[in-house]
Design a protein around this motif. Structure first.
Motif, PDB file in Angstrom:
ATOM      1  N   THR A  67       0.261  -0.924   0.105  1.00 42.02           N
ATOM      2  CA  THR A  67       0.297   0.186  -0.263  1.00 42.02           C
ATOM      3  C   THR A  67       1.001   0.894   0.051  1.00 42.02           C
ATOM      4  O   THR A  67       0.248   1.879  -0.643  1.00 42.02           O
ATOM      5  CB  THR A  67      -0.684   0.250   1.343  1.00 42.02           C
ATOM      6  N   TYR A  96      -3.123  -7.838  -5.397  1.00 39.35           N
ATOM      7  CA  TYR A  96      -3.215  -6.942  -4.676  1.00 39.35           C
ATOM      8  C   TYR A  96      -2.317  -6.252  -5.254  1.00 39.35           C
ATOM      9  O   TYR A  96      -1.820  -4.857  -5.536  1.00 39.35           O
ATOM     10  CB  TYR A  96      -3.194  -6.494  -3.182  1.00 39.35           C
ATOM     11  N   THR A 107      -0.922  -2.556  -7.480  1.00 41.18           N
ATOM     12  CA  THR A 107       0.073  -0.851  -6.650  1.00 41.18           C
ATOM     13  C   THR A 107       1.005  -1.742  -7.599  1.00 41.18           C
ATOM     14  O   THR A 107       1.085  -0.312  -7.825  1.00 41.18           O
ATOM     15  CB  THR A 107       0.033  -1.431  -5.602  1.00 41.18           C
TER      16      THR A 107
END
Length: 645
Positions: free
Chosen positions: A450, A534, A538
């Protein structure tokens, strides 16, 4: 009472006569006698009662039909629940074969995988008992059943061509690419005084579903059954094991990828709740055009395509990762301490002209409006002192880039720490402790992904969008995303009980490494979505932003009148620093299918990401007195910070 009864009968008779007379006929017959008038009366009565009786009868028939339909309405048929396990007609075989594609982890079709696998395992026993069956030729099933003498003088060879029913071939005949050799000693060693036995050879196409995959093929590591094809061998209903001379099965195939290998396995129904693949008693000889499997028992066999990660390779990769993570933790700790120490004390002893040079390019003293720049050239800053910081205290505190760098460093430090604890502890402790370690490791891994995505987002605002980039409480919002979004994903994954013991096995199905991560076989989709998917999102976003920044950096010199010496080298170094922030080292995992060497490269460079971030942070915010090159990223960040103040 008797007279009254007779009187009533007479009155009733009279009423009947009156009724008959009402039809235009007079009754003159004596009591007890039946004349033409009585017959007419009965006929008339029948004509009146017939429609009513027929209507009632028809209504009753309709009610019976409706009730019959309700009683015979069939519930939805679930053929994959494992019922009718002893029926092997053509219709039943096709019905059960449909479960090879229906039974998937992502489908809602109810399946009893254990019973369905038993159904096909018992099918060969059914074949050897069915004396009338000699060949079975279906799209998903090819089978040969024949009597074999126990005193055969030579080995038996059979062709296993997928498009044909297995057939016996002679030893001197051209050898088919897929074949099986049964040694004569196999039949000689059978118990009992039998002159002949029934031999069944089956080739079964199991499709892409979950049947006959087992936990070993549910790990998401790229393992698969070669061509989704099984070969079954059975003799009578005997359990044949520990053969003095092993049988041979040859599977033809193309050359495997560099990081994959073939392993001969058999289906062990006693392994686990529903069975699994095992390799005990089988040896593998891989050739350029086929693999020879030698096994000392009879059952269902296949060839698994699996990644090459033997125990020695896993240990070497683990040592490299542990060493790299340890070194990265030292540099990451230095980065965090550097920020904590220098943040409150920056600006002391800073030359005014250096503070002026720290403003956005072309702006002098005082707030500079976005998009408006003064073109005066500033005199060079004086050289003196041991260290000069290009950032004033106010500037450093107002900038968001250092804070984002430190947040990424902190998450990466905690990820490395969690990795060392997880690998070091292995499977020690209770299931709850293993669950907790897997959840913590997953959380910090998602935090790193993240924050790398947020680094790319911030870089996009600085270098690509530039204008209209004001966000109130900017870093606070980034922190909520950077630390909060992974927490939500971990809570959702943990509620599905996805964390547990994860086992890495070598080509011989021996355990190479155990650690607390996602459970074997039961959490494949959670792993794909929350980790692989995920990361892919990213990473692709970071690569797009990095490509845009690269284009801007290298096209900027085309509109600049004066080119500094060594400018291209500085641009390359700038891009290398930015690459460490957006996670280019993690992208090396895409190259691992090329061979084992790329796996080592990925393990080395990815574990040293913290070192690269520390070097970038130091060069960007703590240059030596001889450094006169300003960072384009720092200037852009100043403009971004000024626009938010």
């Amino acid at each position: 009472m008797a007279p009254l009864s007779r009187k009533g009968e007479k009155e009733d008779t009279g009423s009947q006569s009156g009724g008959a007379a009402g039809w235009g006929q007079a009754s003159s017959a004596k009591p007890g006698a039946r004349g033409p008038d009585s017959c007419r009366t009965l006929v008339a009565w029948a004509r009146m009662a017939m429609p009513r009786a027929l209507g009632a009868l028809l209504l009753q028939l309709l009610l019976l039909l409706a009730l019959g339909q309700e009683n015979h309405i069939e519930e939805p048929r679930h053929s994959c629940l494992g019922d009718s396990l002893d029926e092997y007609g053509a219709f039943d075989l096709k019905d059960k074969a449909g479960c090879f594609t229906k039974c998937r982890q992502s489908e809602s079709e109810p399946c009893d995988v254990g019973n369905l696998q038993k159904y096909w395992l018992n099918y060969e026993a059914h074949l050897v008992e069915e004396t009338l069956t000699e060949k079975v030729n279906m799209s998903f099933l090819k089978a040969l059943v024949q009597n074999v003498s126990t005193s055969t003088a030579e080995d038996l060879y059979f062709s296993l061509k997928p498009s044909q029913v297995p057939r016996q071939v002679m030893k001197d005949e051209d050898k088919p690419p897929d074949r099986v050799r049964l040694p004569k000693s196999l039949f000689e060693s059978l118990p009992g005084n039998r002159s002949a036995v029934r031999l069944a050879i089956t080739v079964l196409d199991i499709g892409l579903g979950t049947l006959f995959k087992g936990p070993q093929l549910s790990l998401g590591d790229g393992s698969s059954v070669l061509n989704n094809r099984l070969v079954g061998l059975s003799v009578g209903r005997m359990h044949v094991t520990r053969l003095a001379e092993p049988l041979e099965i040859i599977f033809s195939h193309q050359r495997p990828p560099p990081n994959m290998t073939f392993t001969c396995v058999f289906w062990d129904a006693t392994k686990g709740p529903t069975g699994d693949w095992a390799s005990e008693g089988c040896s593998t000889e891989v050739g350029p055009e086929g693999t020879v499997c030698r096994c000392d028992h009879l059952t269902f066999f296949t060839l698994l395509l699996r990644p090459i990660l033997d125990q020695s390779t896993v240990q070497i990769l683990t040592r490299i990762s542990q060493a790299g993570c340890g070194v990265s933790m030292i540099f990451l700790a230095f980065t965090i301490v550097l920020y904590a120490v220098l943040s409150p004390g920056l600006g002391h002893g800073l030359h005014p002209q250096q503070a002026e040079r720290a403003l956005p390019a072309g702006c002098v003293a005082g707030p500079c409006e976005r998009g408006l720049e003064r073109q005066e050239k500033l005199p060079p800053a004086p050289q003196g002192g041991a260290w000069y910081l290009r950032l004033s205290r106010q500037r450093f505190k107002s900038e968001d880039a250092p804070k984002i760098h430190v947040a990424l460093s902190g998450s990466l430090f905690l990820l490395n720490l969690a990795f060392l604890i997880t690998v070091g502890s292995g499977s020690k402790g209770s299931d709850t402790a293993c669950w907790a370690r897997g959840a913590v490791y997953h959380y910090f891994l998602l935090c790193v992904f993240t924050w790398m995505g947020l680094e790319a987002f911030h870089l996009y605002l600085l270098a690509v969008r530039v204008f209209n980039t004001y966000f109130g409480h900017y870093f606070l919002k980034l922190s909520l995303v950077g630390w909060g979004l992974p927490a939500l994903m971990v809570i959702g994954t943990g509620s599905a009980n996805s964390y547990g013991l994860y086992t890495i096995r070598d080509r011989e199905n021996r355990t190479s490494l155990e650690l607390c991560w996602f459970r074997d076989g039961t959490a494949t989709y959670a792993l794909y979505i929350t980790v692989h998917g995920y990361f892919l999102i990213t990473f692709l976003f970071g690569m797009v932003v990095l490509a845009l920044v690269t284009w801007k950096i290298f096209t900027l010199s085309s509109v600049t009148a004066v080119k500094e010496r060594g400018q291209n080298r500085k641009k390359v170094l700038t891009l290398l620093g930015l690459s460490s922030l957006v996670g280019v080292t993690w992208g090396l995992v895409i190259l691992t299918p090329l061979g084992l060497s790329t796996v080592y490269i990925f393990a080395l460079f990815n574990s040293l990401q913290g070192v690269f971030i520390c070097c970038w942070f130091t060069v960007l915010y703590l240059p030596s007195q001889s450094t006169t090159v300003s960072s384009s990223t720092a200037r852009l960040d100043q403009a971004h910070s000024a626009s938010q103040e």
